[in-house]
Design a protein around this motif. Structure first.
Motif, short mmCIF file in Angstrom:
data_model
loop_
_atom_site.label_atom_id
_atom_site.label_comp_id
_atom_site.label_asym_id
_atom_site.label_seq_id
_atom_site.Cartn_x
_atom_site.Cartn_y
_atom_site.Cartn_z
N GLU A 288 -13.37 -9.21 -0.01
CA GLU A 288 -14.11 -7.94 -0.04
C GLU A 288 -14.44 -7.59 -1.49
N GLU B 84 -19.06 -2.96 1.08
CA GLU B 84 -18.26 -2.05 1.90
C GLU B 84 -18.60 -0.58 1.59
N HIS C 290 0.76 -1.27 0.00
CA HIS C 290 0.00 0.00 0.00
C HIS C 290 0.79 1.31 0.00
O1 FUB Z 1 -6.69 -1.90 1.69
C1 FUB Z 1 -7.10 -0.60 2.08
C2 FUB Z 1 -8.56 -0.65 2.44
O2 FUB Z 1 -8.76 -1.53 3.54
C3 FUB Z 1 -9.45 -1.19 1.37
O3 FUB Z 1 -9.86 -0.26 0.42
C4 FUB Z 1 -10.58 -1.72 2.16
O4 FUB Z 1 -11.38 -2.61 1.43
C5 FUB Z 1 -9.88 -2.37 3.32
O5 FUB Z 1 -9.45 -3.63 2.98
#
Ligand code: FUB
Ligand code: ZN
Length: 642
Positions: A335, A351, A163
Motif C-alpha cells: 500500500e 488509498e 498498532h
Molecule cells: O494499518 C491501519 C490501516 O489499515 C492503514 O492506514 C491502511 O493503509 C490499512 O492498511
C-alpha cells in the motif's frame, strides 16, 4: 523557520460553512454516513463484512471487570493481523488488529458534526460509546482491546505490526475533538492516562521504540496543545527522532535482523532518521501521518532541520508521486509509494486514507509557511480522490481509487484484485470510510487560517467566519463561475491573503493586492467588500512523459475538478475514444461534452499496419468524484489525444 509566518486554522465553532456544493456533503455525513457507520461497527449492515469493533470493546470491558474482581481471565494468541477464525474461542478478539480505531474515528466525526449542527440524540449516543470505551481501560491507563482481551503480558511487544500506538493516536484525536465540541472530559481524561503510560514507557530511559503505524506523533502534539504538558510534545519528538536509528528497534523487538536496506524498513519509514529523509517512501498512509507529525513537531520545537525534511518530502510527492486526482501510494505492494513517476492508472492503489493524510500534511505545512503549493494539493485531493471515495448516498466506499477501471480485469486479473469497480458497503479493514467522515465534518478547519496580521484563505467555500481581526461572510460560486466575494466586518486592520489556484491563468480582484508565494495579499483597514473573479476554463492537462502510461493522452479538468469518462455514457472499450488537442468543450453542469472519435474495434489480434478507421462521436465527461454511481462499468481519467 520564520515563526511570523505561522498561522492557526479557524476552530470549527468559528466557521459555519454555507455552500451549495459542500454543505450537501457535510449534511450527508451528519444524516447518513454517521448513523450508517455506527451500524457497520455494530455489525448491523446486511451483507457487509463484519467489523467486530463494538463487540471487542464489550469483551475488553468484561475482561477488565473480571480482572478487577479477581477472576482469572483467559489468554489467546496475539500473533496475527486479522483474527477471523470462526473456530477460535468466541471470547477472543476478532477482526483486524486496529479495529478500535474505527470507533475513535467515528467519535471524532460525531464531535465535529455536533459543532456544525447540535443533535442531542447523537450526543447521547456518543456518550454511551465513550462510557463503553472507558470501561475497557486497564487501571494503569492502557487501552487497546486486542491485548486486553487476548494477552496482557504482551503489551507493547510488537510495535512494528500490532498498532497499539496507532489506536492510541486515533483515541487522542477523538478525545480532543470531543472535548472541544462538548467540554466533557471523560474521554480526554482516559486518553491522558493512556498518554501518561506511553510517556512513562517510551523515552531515553525507557523503551527506545516508536510506532509501526504513525499517527501518535501528531496526536500527542494535539494533546500537548490542549493541555500544555511538555511531556506529550517530547514524546512525539522522541518517536520521530528515534525512528530509523541503528540498531533498528524493530529488529530487536523481533529478535532477528533484516539486511540493511531491506524494504521492510522503508515500509515503516524507518530506513533513516526522519530529519535525514528527502523522499516519500513505504506505506503511504503511514508516510503522510509521519510527515504531518514531523511538521507539527518542527513547528513546536522550531526545528529547521526537521522542517526542511518535510519540505523535501513534500516536493518529492508533489513533483513525482502524485496522481492528478490527488491520490498517492501508487502500488498495492505494501500500500506504498512507488518510485518516481510510477503512476499506473489501472493498477493504482491510491488509498483514500493516504489522500486524507496528504491533506493533513498540507494543512500543517501551510500553517507553517503560507505557500499555495500546499493548498493546491489539498484542494486536488479533496475535490477528487476524497469525494470519489464515497457514494452519492454516503453508504458505500472506495478504499482504492484507480484512474482507469475495466471491471472484467478487476475480477480476473489477480494483480488488480485490490481495485473494485463499485464502492463497497464496508471493509474488514475499514480505515477509509470513517476517515472520510471525520475529514468532511471538519472541513471548516481547512479553509482559513489566521495570525496576528493576516487572514489566509486556502479553500473557497461559502461560509461565515469569525476571525480575531474580522468577521467575514464568504459567498462562493467557485466551481461554477469562479466568483468569490468577501463581505468583511473589520475589527482591526489586517491583510486578507487569498490563494491564487494553480489551475487559474487569469483573475481579477476588486482591491489592490500584491502576490507572494501564490497568495494575493490585500490590505484591509475598515469594513469592506472584496470580489474575486477566477477565470475558470476547461483544460486538457498533460502528464509528464516520464509517466509511461499517459503518453499521447490527456485528462480534462475544469478548475480543481478532474473529469473522467464512463461506459454508462460512452459505451465500452473507452481506450478506443480520442479527442483532438483543440477539441471544443461544452460545460453542462456538472458534465462536459466534446466532439471526439471512436476507433473501429479490430478483432484480429495481429494484422499488417494500416491507418486506423474512426467514427465521429460525442464524448461525455463527468466529475471523477461521481464515477461508479451507476453500477459496475468501465472508467478512465486519461483519454487519447489525436
Ligand atoms: O494499518 C491501519 C490501516 O489499515 C492503514 O492506514 C491502511 O493503509 C490499512 O492498511
Ligand atoms: Zn484507509
Amino acid at each position: 523557520m520564520d515563526s511570523s509566518n505561522f498561522s492557526n486554522h479557524i476552530k470549527l465553532n468559528n466557521i459555519k460553512i454555507d455552500d451549495e456544493f459542500w454543505s450537501r456533503y457535510i449534511e450527508l455525513v451528519r444524516n447518513e454516513v454517521i448513523p450508517y457507520q455506527l451500524k457497520a461497527l455494530k455489525d448491523e449492515v446486511k451483507d457487509a463484512p463484519r467489523s467486530r469493533c463494538i463487540d471487542n470493546f464489550k469483551k475488553a470491558a468484561k475482561t477488565v471487570k473480571d480482572i478487577k474482581s479477581g477472576k482469572s481471565v483467559p489468554t489467546f494468541p496475539v500473533d496475527k493481523w486479522e483474527y477471523n477464525d470462526e473456530n477460535s474461542c468466541p471470547e477472543s478478539f476478532k477482526g483486524w488488529v486496529f479495529q478500535d480505531s474505527d470507533i475513535y474515528k467515528w467519535l471524532e466525526a460525531v464531535s465535529y458534526s455536533l459543532v456544525n449542527t447540535y443533535d442531542a440524540k447523537l450526543h447521547k449516543t456518543a456518550q454511551e460509546y465513550i462510557d463503553l470505551i472507558c470501561s475497557a481501560q486497564l487501571d494503569n491507563g492502557y487501552l487497546d482491546t486486542l491485548y486486553i482481551i487476548n494477552d496482557r503480558s504482551k503489551i507493547f511487544t510488537n510495535l512494528k505490526d500490532r498498532h497499539e500506538l496507532y489506536c492510541f493516536g486515533h483515541l487522542a484525536e477523538a478525545a480532543v475533538a470531543y472535548y472541544n465540541a462538548t467540554g466533557e472530559d471523560k474521554l480526554l481524561n482516559a486518553t491522558y492516562r493512556f498518554a501518561d503510560l506511553i510517556c512513562d514507557t517510551f523515552g531515553e530511559s525507557g523503551k527506545k521504540g516508536y510506532p509501526g503505524h504513525e499517527i501518535a506523533e501528531m496526536a500527542l502534539v494535539k494533546l500537548y496543545r490542549l493541555s500544555g504538558e511538555e511531556k506529550y510534545l517530547n514524546c512525539a519528538d522522541f518517536f520521530i527522532s528515534e525512528r530509523g536509528k541503528k540498531p533498528y528497534y524493530f529488529d530487536a523487538e523481533r529478535g532477528y535482523e533484516r539486511k540493511d536496506g531491506s524494504l521492510d524498513y522503508f515500509y515503516n519509514q524507518a530506513h533513516l532518521q526522519p530529519k535525514k529523509q528527502d523522499e516519500a517512501v513505504g506505506h503511504a498512509v503511514r508516510g503522510v501521518y509521519l510527515y504531518s507529525g514531523m511538521a507539527d513537531v518542527s513547528r513546536e520545537k522550531n526545528d529547521d532541520e526537521l522542517f526542511s525534511a518535510c519540505q523535501k518530502i513534500w516536493d518529492n510527492i508533489q513533483s513525482r508521486k502524485l496522481y492528478i486526482t490527488g491520490g498517492i501510494g501508487a502500488t498495492a505492494d505494501g500500500e506504498a509509494f512507488s518510485f518516481d513517476y510510477d503512476l499506473p492508472n489501472d493498477l493504482a492503489y491510491s488509498e483514500t486514507c493516504a489522500s486524507i493524510g496528504l491533506i493533513f500534511f498540507a494543512r500543517r505545512m501551510l500553517e507553517i509557511k503560507p505557500d499555495s503549493k500546499y493548498a493546491d494539493v489539498m484542494e486536488r485531493a479533496l475535490y477528487n480522490t476524497v469525494l470519489s471515495a464515497m457514494a452519492q448516498d454516503g453508504k458505500s466506499f472506495f478504499y482504492v481509487n484507480p484512474l482507469e477501471v475495466l471491471p472484467t480485469a478487476c475480477r480476473l486479473d489477480s494483480r488488480k484484485r485490490h481495485v473494485k469497480a463499485v464502492r463497497q458497503k464496508w471493509f474488514g479493514c475499514a480505515c477509509c470510510p470513517p476517515n472520510i467522515a471525520r475529514l468532511l465534518s471538519s472541513l471548516g478547519e481547512y479553509c482559513i487560517s489566521e495570525n496576528e496580521n493576516n487572514i489566509f484563505v486556502h479553500l473557497y467555500m461559502g461560509a461565515e467566519v469569525n476571525c480575531e481581526n474580522a468577521d467575514i461572510k464568504i459567498t462562493s460560486d467557485y466551481l461554477d463561475s469562479g466568483k468569490v466575494s468577501f463581505d468583511v466586518k473589520c475589527r482591526k486592520p489586517f491583510t486578507l491573503a487569498v490563494r491564487i489556484p494553480e489551475w487559474c491563468d487569469n483573475f481579477s480582484i476588486s482591491k489592490e493586492y500584491e502576490v507572494k508565494d501564490g497568495y494575493a495579499y490585500i490590505k484591509i483597514a475598515k469594513d469592506t467588500a472584496v470580489d474575486i473573479q477566477f477565470d475558470i476554463k476547461i483544460k486538457l492537462i498533460k502528464c509528464s512523459n516520464l509517466v509511461r502510461e499517459n503518453i499521447g493522452k490527456a485528462a480534462v479538468m475544469r478548475g480543481p475538478v478532474v473529469y473522467c469518462i464512463e461506459e454508462a455514457d460512452n459505451g465500452s472499450n473507452l481506450q478506443l475514444l480520442s479527442i483532438s488537442p483543440n477539441a471544443e468543450f461544452e460545460y453542462k453542469k456538472p458534465c462536459i461534452i466534446a466532439k471526439g472519435k471512436r476507433e473501429k474495434a479490430n478483432n484480429n489480434l495481429y494484422s499488417e499496419y494500416k491507418k486506423a478507421e474512426y467514427e465521429d462521436c460525442n464524448i461525455k465527461f463527468i466529475p471523477y468524484s461521481t464515477w461508479g454511481n451507476r453500477g459496475e462499468n468501465e472508467m478512465a481519467v486519461y483519454i487519447n489525444i489525436k
